[in-house]
Design a protein around this motif. Structure first.
Motif, PDB file in Angstrom:
ATOM      1  N   SER A   1       0.826  -1.214   0.000  1.00 51.63           N
ATOM      2  CA  SER A   1       0.000   0.000   0.000  1.00 51.63           C
ATOM      3  C   SER A   1       0.860   1.265   0.000  1.00 51.63           C
ATOM      4  O   SER A   1       1.997   1.258   0.469  1.00 51.63           O
ATOM      5  N   LYS A   2       0.275   2.328  -0.514  1.00 51.71           N
ATOM      6  CA  LYS A   2       0.968   3.614  -0.511  1.00 51.71           C
ATOM      7  C   LYS A   2       1.016   4.162   0.913  1.00 51.71           C
ATOM      8  O   LYS A   2       0.117   3.909   1.710  1.00 51.71           O
ATOM      9  N   PRO A   3       2.044   4.978   1.229  1.00 50.56           N
ATOM     10  CA  PRO A   3       2.076   5.620   2.537  1.00 50.56           C
ATOM     11  C   PRO A   3       0.945   6.651   2.660  1.00 50.56           C
ATOM     12  O   PRO A   3       0.413   7.130   1.665  1.00 50.56           O
ATOM     13  N   ILE A   4       0.624   6.971   3.902  1.00 49.71           N
ATOM     14  CA  ILE A   4      -0.522   7.828   4.183  1.00 49.71           C
ATOM     15  C   ILE A   4      -0.093   9.154   4.796  1.00 49.71           C
ATOM     16  O   ILE A   4       0.782   9.199   5.663  1.00 49.71           O
ATOM     17  N   ILE A   5      -0.747  10.216   4.342  1.00 50.37           N
ATOM     18  CA  ILE A   5      -0.668  11.522   5.002  1.00 50.37           C
ATOM     19  C   ILE A   5      -2.031  11.734   5.643  1.00 50.37           C
ATOM     20  O   ILE A   5      -3.056  11.665   4.973  1.00 50.37           O
ATOM     21  N   LEU A   6      -2.028  11.959   6.941  1.00 55.40           N
ATOM     22  CA  LEU A   6      -3.263  12.124   7.708  1.00 55.40           C
ATOM     23  C   LEU A   6      -3.440  13.591   8.092  1.00 55.40           C
ATOM     24  O   LEU A   6      -2.536  14.197   8.669  1.00 55.40           O
ATOM     25  N   CYS A   7      -4.601  14.141   7.768  1.00 64.37           N
ATOM     26  CA  CYS A   7      -4.941  15.521   8.115  1.00 64.37           C
ATOM     27  C   CYS A   7      -6.019  15.497   9.198  1.00 64.37           C
ATOM     28  O   CYS A   7      -7.028  14.791   9.041  1.00 64.37           O
TER      29      CYS A   7
ATOM     30  N   PHE B   1       1.194  16.319  -4.884  1.00 64.08           N
ATOM     31  CA  PHE B   1       1.828  14.999  -4.820  1.00 64.08           C
ATOM     32  C   PHE B   1       1.100  13.915  -5.619  1.00 64.08           C
ATOM     33  O   PHE B   1       1.556  12.776  -5.668  1.00 64.08           O
ATOM     34  N   GLY B   2      -0.044  14.277  -6.213  1.00 66.67           N
ATOM     35  CA  GLY B   2      -0.782  13.309  -7.033  1.00 66.67           C
ATOM     36  C   GLY B   2      -1.161  12.060  -6.265  1.00 66.67           C
ATOM     37  O   GLY B   2      -1.615  12.132  -5.125  1.00 66.67           O
ATOM     38  N   ASN B   3      -0.903  10.923  -6.886  1.00 64.92           N
ATOM     39  CA  ASN B   3      -1.268   9.643  -6.280  1.00 64.92           C
ATOM     40  C   ASN B   3      -0.124   8.971  -5.536  1.00 64.92           C
ATOM     41  O   ASN B   3      -0.154   7.762  -5.306  1.00 64.92           O
ATOM     42  N   ALA B   4       0.891   9.737  -5.162  1.00 63.00           N
ATOM     43  CA  ALA B   4       2.031   9.161  -4.449  1.00 63.00           C
ATOM     44  C   ALA B   4       1.654   8.704  -3.041  1.00 63.00           C
ATOM     45  O   ALA B   4       2.290   7.819  -2.469  1.00 63.00           O
ATOM     46  N   TYR B   5       0.608   9.311  -2.487  1.00 57.44           N
ATOM     47  CA  TYR B   5       0.184   9.008  -1.117  1.00 57.44           C
ATOM     48  C   TYR B   5      -1.318   8.792  -1.070  1.00 57.44           C
ATOM     49  O   TYR B   5      -2.052   9.193  -1.965  1.00 57.44           O
ATOM     50  N   ILE B   6      -1.757   8.196   0.033  1.00 53.74           N
ATOM     51  CA  ILE B   6      -3.177   8.151   0.360  1.00 53.74           C
ATOM     52  C   ILE B   6      -3.403   9.311   1.326  1.00 53.74           C
ATOM     53  O   ILE B   6      -2.613   9.525   2.247  1.00 53.74           O
ATOM     54  N   TYR B   7      -4.469  10.062   1.115  1.00 55.89           N
ATOM     55  CA  TYR B   7      -4.763  11.220   1.960  1.00 55.89           C
ATOM     56  C   TYR B   7      -5.974  10.893   2.822  1.00 55.89           C
ATOM     57  O   TYR B   7      -7.084  10.757   2.317  1.00 55.89           O
ATOM     58  N   GLU B   8      -5.723  10.732   4.111  1.00 60.62           N
ATOM     59  CA  GLU B   8      -6.801  10.422   5.052  1.00 60.62           C
ATOM     60  C   GLU B   8      -7.186  11.685   5.807  1.00 60.62           C
ATOM     61  O   GLU B   8      -6.321  12.530   6.105  1.00 60.62           O
ATOM     62  N   LEU B   9      -8.467  11.786   6.153  1.00 61.98           N
ATOM     63  CA  LEU B   9      -8.969  12.957   6.860  1.00 61.98           C
ATOM     64  C   LEU B   9      -9.669  12.506   8.136  1.00 61.98           C
ATOM     65  O   LEU B   9     -10.406  11.517   8.119  1.00 61.98           O
ATOM     66  N   ALA B  10      -9.450  13.245   9.221  1.00 59.40           N
ATOM     67  CA  ALA B  10     -10.146  12.977  10.480  1.00 59.40           C
ATOM     68  C   ALA B  10     -10.606  14.308  11.057  1.00 59.40           C
ATOM     69  O   ALA B  10      -9.845  15.286  11.073  1.00 59.40           O
ATOM     70  N   GLU B  11     -11.854  14.351  11.522  1.00 62.47           N
ATOM     71  CA  GLU B  11     -12.419  15.591  12.053  1.00 62.47           C
ATOM     72  C   GLU B  11     -12.164  15.797  13.538  1.00 62.47           C
ATOM     73  O   GLU B  11     -12.558  16.816  14.093  1.00 62.47           O
TER      74      GLU B  11
END
Length: 130
Positions: free
Chosen positions: A2-8, A27-37
């Motif tokens: 799996s791709k590495p994740i950046i978490l916001c 960064f395009g599709n180099a990472y998975i971008y996860e979001l948490a509220e």
């Protein structure tokens, strides 16, 4: 693998959407971008991905959130996962909180809201090249 994740992590959905748009643009599709509220949701995501052996490599976190301040959240993350790069975004953190995050969470950088997109992207590039 799996791709590495950046978490916001931010309690304002519009901020999360903006971050994801800017990160995807840079960064395009180099990472998975996860979001948490909120920090609780973020901690659950971090544990789930860790259980699945998927790396969260960077966290962008707000400071002022209802249930837990960003410095406290990042310190908790750092104690369990010291290798995750941590960046705090804030318009309101006091100097003590920022210092505490640098000292106890190995904070990479603190950016002021509203942030400059170019500064954010450069900060992330620098952080991930360490």
């Amino acid at each position: 693998m799996s791709k590495p994740i950046i978490l916001c992590v931010d309690d304002e959905p519009v901020v999360l959407k903006s971050l994801k748009t800017q990160l995807k643009s840079a960064f395009g599709n180099a990472y998975i971008y996860e979001l948490a509220e909120n920090p609780t949701e973020a901690l659950e995501l971090i544990d789930e991905y860790n259980d699945d052996e998927i790396s969260i490599i960077l966290i962008l976190s707000d400071w002022l959130m209802p249930e837990m301040k960003g410095d406290e959240f990042l310190i908790r993350v750092h104690r369990k996962f010291p290798k995750i790069v941590k960046i705090m975004l804030t318009g309101q953190a006091d100097e003590k909180a920022v210092k505490r995050a640098f000292d106890e969470a190995n904070l990479h950088r603190c950016l002021q809201k509203p942030w400059s997109e170019s500064e954010l992207i450069e900060t992330i590039k620098t952080a991930l090249s360490l």
